[in-house]
Write a protein that holds these residues in place. Sequence first.
Motif, mmCIF file in Angstrom:
data_model
loop_
_atom_site.group_PDB
_atom_site.id
_atom_site.type_symbol
_atom_site.label_atom_id
_atom_site.label_comp_id
_atom_site.label_asym_id
_atom_site.label_seq_id
_atom_site.Cartn_x
_atom_site.Cartn_y
_atom_site.Cartn_z
ATOM 1 N N GLN A 59 22.920 34.479 0.010
ATOM 2 C CA GLN A 59 23.632 34.215 1.267
ATOM 3 C C GLN A 59 23.694 35.448 2.171
ATOM 4 O O GLN A 59 24.360 35.415 3.213
ATOM 5 N N GLU A 266 41.304 38.339 1.496
ATOM 6 C CA GLU A 266 40.824 37.002 1.833
ATOM 7 C C GLU A 266 40.930 36.142 0.579
ATOM 8 O O GLU A 266 40.462 36.543 -0.490
ATOM 9 N N ILE A 268 40.057 32.536 -1.229
ATOM 10 C CA ILE A 268 39.244 31.319 -1.193
ATOM 11 C C ILE A 268 39.969 30.239 -1.991
ATOM 12 O O ILE A 268 40.280 30.439 -3.168
ATOM 13 N N THR A 279 31.507 29.394 -4.938
ATOM 14 C CA THR A 279 31.645 29.478 -3.472
ATOM 15 C C THR A 279 30.984 30.737 -2.919
ATOM 16 O O THR A 279 31.601 31.484 -2.150
ATOM 17 N N GLY A 281 28.689 31.067 -0.669
ATOM 18 C CA GLY A 281 28.529 31.012 0.774
ATOM 19 C C GLY A 281 29.805 31.390 1.502
ATOM 20 O O GLY A 281 29.786 32.139 2.488
ATOM 21 N N ASP A 282 30.942 30.863 1.020
ATOM 22 C CA ASP A 282 32.241 31.195 1.613
ATOM 23 C C ASP A 282 32.515 32.683 1.452
ATOM 24 O O ASP A 282 32.930 33.368 2.397
ATOM 25 N N ALA A 283 32.275 33.210 0.261
ATOM 26 C CA ALA A 283 32.479 34.641 0.026
ATOM 27 C C ALA A 283 31.577 35.470 0.929
ATOM 28 O O ALA A 283 32.020 36.448 1.546
ATOM 29 N N SER A 285 30.265 34.757 3.814
ATOM 30 C CA SER A 285 30.654 34.736 5.228
ATOM 31 C C SER A 285 31.795 35.706 5.503
ATOM 32 O O SER A 285 31.818 36.391 6.529
ATOM 33 N N ARG A 286 32.731 35.814 4.565
ATOM 34 C CA ARG A 286 33.837 36.759 4.722
ATOM 35 C C ARG A 286 33.345 38.200 4.568
ATOM 36 O O ARG A 286 33.814 39.111 5.260
#
Length: 297
Positions: A59, A266, A268, A279, A281-283, A285-286
């Motif tokens: 990612q 942050e 999740i 996750t 992708g979520d990680a 992006s942050r």
Amino acid sequence: MITSPYAEQLARIPVRAHRVDVDGTETAWWEYGEADAPVLVLVHGFRGDHHGLEPVVAQLPGFRIISPDLPGFGESATFAGRPHDIEAYADWLGAFIDAVGITGPYALLGHSFGSIVSSAAVAGGLAPERLVLVNPIGAPALEGPRGVMTRLAVLYYRTAAALPERAGFALLRNGVVVRVMSVTMAKTRSKSLRRFIHDQHDQYFSAFGDRDAVLEAFQASVSNDVSEYAADIAVPTLLVAAERDDVTPIAAQHRLVTLFPDATLEVIPEVGHLIHYETPGDAASRILTFLGAGARA
């Protein structure tokens, strides 16, 4: 082996395998991305190797990512003449960064046990521009409501080290034990993702060659935590924590972030200690937002 759900993304990123001597320890490491891109160094967790962070790597196009196997795990050798404790790993990390020729700016990311190693190294003088800690170990594992289970785990590793070699290796690599651990940590409801996670643990969680090194590293992982080093970390730091982490409760992560001179937390949701698998992708992006803020500063 079950195909990674992140395989297509990862395949778009060039990868090169390397080996280097780091103060007498042969270290295997992988380089992802273009050689002239911004540098991000990764430090994986206990009993894992570089494969575990590849879903996150997938990612993060646009970086030159340096991802070693920690000494004693994966394809890297054990330390010669030193215990596998936090001081040794922190010293090794600084020497590794020198050995691979990183002389300019870089960011550092540590996951789980790697969060302790990375924090200790930075508190001791290592100087990345920014530090990212994913699933940071933010409280003593031998204390609190999970202390009894941790002590049982210590007994398991000590028993494995005390048994004759063949029996000890068999206990450490016991498929039932590995699967119970994997099932406990996975929080996703996706059956296909759970199968992938279990397969990853089956493939790589027993990639070690020395029982004593595993025991020493485990004792280091449960006897230390990031809170010991936070006050001495001056670089901007991002904590990427999980709402349902069984290793460090979210309340402890909220306390941890206050100990740093300059840190952001942050969280999740609906994930546990396997952010890197469930996750990524979520990680990512942050992480990209955080690292991008540094680039704009």
